[in-house]
Design a protein around this motif. Structure first.
Motif, PDB file in Angstrom:
ATOM      1  N   SER A   1       0.846  -1.185   0.000  1.00 13.00           N
ATOM      2  CA  SER A   1       0.000   0.000   0.000  1.00 13.00           C
ATOM      3  C   SER A   1       0.884   1.238   0.000  1.00 13.00           C
ATOM      4  CB  SER A   1      -0.927   0.006   1.219  1.00 13.00           C
ATOM      5  OG  SER A   1      -0.180   0.076   2.400  1.00 13.00           O
ATOM      6  N   ARG A   2       0.316   2.329  -0.491  1.00  8.16           N
ATOM      7  CA  ARG A   2       1.056   3.582  -0.474  1.00  8.16           C
ATOM      8  C   ARG A   2       0.069   4.723  -0.323  1.00  8.16           C
ATOM      9  NH1 ARG A   2       1.651   6.198  -5.695  1.00  8.16           N
ATOM     10  NH2 ARG A   2       0.475   5.028  -7.227  1.00  8.16           N
ATOM     11  N   SER A   3       0.565   5.823   0.203  1.00  7.13           N
ATOM     12  CA  SER A   3      -0.267   7.007   0.435  1.00  7.13           C
ATOM     13  C   SER A   3      -0.192   7.949  -0.759  1.00  7.13           C
ATOM     14  CB  SER A   3       0.209   7.752   1.681  1.00  7.13           C
ATOM     15  OG  SER A   3       0.105   6.932   2.810  1.00  7.13           O
ATOM     16  N   LEU A   4      -1.331   8.576  -1.044  1.00  8.38           N
ATOM     17  CA  LEU A   4      -1.384   9.598  -2.082  1.00  8.38           C
ATOM     18  C   LEU A   4      -1.446  10.953  -1.398  1.00  8.38           C
ATOM     19  CD1 LEU A   4      -3.964   8.138  -4.630  1.00  8.38           C
ATOM     20  CD2 LEU A   4      -1.475   8.137  -4.787  1.00  8.38           C
ATOM     21  N   GLU A   5      -0.599  11.853  -1.842  1.00  6.90           N
ATOM     22  CA  GLU A   5      -0.545  13.173  -1.238  1.00  6.90           C
ATOM     23  C   GLU A   5      -0.942  14.214  -2.275  1.00  6.90           C
ATOM     24  OE1 GLU A   5       3.351  13.641   0.386  1.00  6.90           O
ATOM     25  OE2 GLU A   5       3.154  11.880   1.664  1.00  6.90           O
TER      26      GLU A   5
ATOM     27  N   THR B   1      -5.209   6.283   0.494  1.00  2.00           N
ATOM     28  CA  THR B   1      -4.270   5.165   0.497  1.00  2.00           C
ATOM     29  C   THR B   1      -4.673   4.212  -0.616  1.00  2.00           C
ATOM     30  OG1 THR B   1      -3.996   5.365   2.888  1.00  2.00           O
ATOM     31  CG2 THR B   1      -3.293   3.307   1.885  1.00  2.00           C
ATOM     32  N   VAL B   2      -3.710   3.828  -1.422  1.00  2.00           N
ATOM     33  CA  VAL B   2      -3.954   2.916  -2.537  1.00  2.00           C
ATOM     34  C   VAL B   2      -3.330   1.569  -2.187  1.00  2.00           C
ATOM     35  CG1 VAL B   2      -3.540   2.483  -4.984  1.00  2.00           C
ATOM     36  CG2 VAL B   2      -3.904   4.822  -4.171  1.00  2.00           C
ATOM     37  N   THR B   3      -4.125   0.505  -2.335  1.00  2.00           N
ATOM     38  CA  THR B   3      -3.590  -0.827  -2.058  1.00  2.00           C
ATOM     39  C   THR B   3      -3.026  -1.431  -3.327  1.00  2.00           C
ATOM     40  OG1 THR B   3      -5.720  -1.885  -2.426  1.00  2.00           O
ATOM     41  CG2 THR B   3      -5.199  -1.238  -0.170  1.00  2.00           C
ATOM     42  N   GLY B   4      -2.046  -2.275  -3.138  1.00  2.00           N
ATOM     43  CA  GLY B   4      -1.394  -2.938  -4.256  1.00  2.00           C
ATOM     44  C   GLY B   4      -1.621  -4.434  -4.208  1.00  2.00           C
ATOM     45  N   ARG B   5      -0.659  -5.160  -4.699  1.00  2.00           N
ATOM     46  CA  ARG B   5      -0.800  -6.616  -4.802  1.00  2.00           C
ATOM     47  C   ARG B   5      -0.654  -7.290  -3.436  1.00  2.00           C
ATOM     48  NH1 ARG B   5       3.981  -9.938  -5.572  1.00  2.00           N
ATOM     49  NH2 ARG B   5       5.763  -8.717  -4.951  1.00  2.00           N
ATOM     50  N   GLU B   6      -1.245  -8.457  -3.350  1.00  2.00           N
ATOM     51  CA  GLU B   6      -1.148  -9.280  -2.149  1.00  2.00           C
ATOM     52  C   GLU B   6      -0.166 -10.408  -2.401  1.00  2.00           C
ATOM     53  OE1 GLU B   6      -5.089 -10.627  -1.326  1.00  2.00           O
ATOM     54  OE2 GLU B   6      -5.831  -8.608  -0.957  1.00  2.00           O
ATOM     55  N   GLN B   7       0.497 -10.852  -1.346  1.00  2.00           N
ATOM     56  CA  GLN B   7       1.396 -11.998  -1.442  1.00  2.00           C
ATOM     57  C   GLN B   7       1.222 -12.840  -0.185  1.00  2.00           C
ATOM     58  OE1 GLN B   7       5.477 -11.378  -2.719  1.00  2.00           O
ATOM     59  NE2 GLN B   7       6.170 -12.829  -1.183  1.00  2.00           N
ATOM     60  N   TYR B   8       1.163 -14.133  -0.374  1.00  2.00           N
ATOM     61  CA  TYR B   8       0.988 -15.069   0.723  1.00  2.00           C
ATOM     62  C   TYR B   8       2.205 -15.980   0.796  1.00  2.00           C
ATOM     63  CZ  TYR B   8      -3.750 -13.456   0.066  1.00  2.00           C
ATOM     64  OH  TYR B   8      -4.853 -12.651  -0.080  1.00  2.00           O
ATOM     65  N   THR B   9       2.733 -16.150   2.000  1.00  2.00           N
ATOM     66  CA  THR B   9       3.836 -17.066   2.222  1.00  2.00           C
ATOM     67  C   THR B   9       3.332 -18.160   3.154  1.00  2.00           C
ATOM     68  OG1 THR B   9       5.409 -15.250   1.980  1.00  2.00           O
ATOM     69  CG2 THR B   9       6.230 -17.280   2.975  1.00  2.00           C
ATOM     70  N   ILE B  10       3.320 -19.385   2.675  1.00  2.00           N
ATOM     71  CA  ILE B  10       2.818 -20.530   3.431  1.00  2.00           C
ATOM     72  C   ILE B  10       3.999 -21.428   3.761  1.00  2.00           C
ATOM     73  CG2 ILE B  10       1.197 -22.471   3.458  1.00  2.00           C
ATOM     74  CD1 ILE B  10       0.814 -20.039   0.676  1.00  2.00           C
ATOM     75  N   THR B  11       4.168 -21.748   5.029  1.00  3.37           N
ATOM     76  CA  THR B  11       5.215 -22.674   5.457  1.00  3.37           C
ATOM     77  C   THR B  11       4.545 -23.938   5.960  1.00  3.37           C
ATOM     78  OG1 THR B  11       6.660 -20.827   6.044  1.00  3.37           O
ATOM     79  CG2 THR B  11       7.223 -22.993   6.941  1.00  3.37           C
TER      80      THR B  11
END
Length: 125
Positions: free
Chosen positions: A35-39, A49-59
């Motif tokens: 995520s990142r903020s827009l000013e 705030t703009v959200t971006g991609r999701e990533q999952y780490t499974i162990t």
């Protein structure tokens, strides 16, 4: 008085590309979203705030493979991983393995720890 029982799993099996490969003693999941903020010009505070991609780490911990596993983890790329529990099925897609730690005794076919990175997550009940 109502009693709420925490659901537990008697068995957590692992399915890769639709084929049951074995069972695990347990797993951990780490989800992360960019995520990142827009000013705005002249504003001292972010306007959104703009959200971006999701990533999952499974162990997967203590993965005990079937006697004749259909897939070799070392050869897998862009696969689907499903963690099947009695109460639901969690499906991860767009998977790549990140690390594999192997330690076995004579006569066993197991992987100690397998870490997988996934692009998407879906829960089926």
């Amino acid at each position: 008085m109502n009693t709420y029982q925490i659901p537990t799993s008697r068995e957590i099996s692992v399915t890769i590309n639709g084929v049951r490969q074995g069972v695990v003693q347990g797993y951990t999941l780490h989800a992360q979203k960019e995520s990142r903020s827009l000013e705005a010009f002249g504003s001292s505070l972010p306007v959104a705030t703009v959200t971006g991609r999701e990533q999952y780490t499974i162990t997967l911990k203590r993965l005990l493979l079937s006697q004749q596993p259909q897939e070799d983890f070392f050869d897998l790329e862009d696969f689907t991983l499903a963690i099947v529990k009695p109460e639901c099925q969690i499906v991860f897609s767009g998977c790549q393995w990140q690390s594999i730690d192997q330690s076995c005794s004579v006569g066993e076919n197991c992987l100690e720890t397998v870490t997988v990175v996934a692009q998407r997550r879906m829960v089926l009940e």
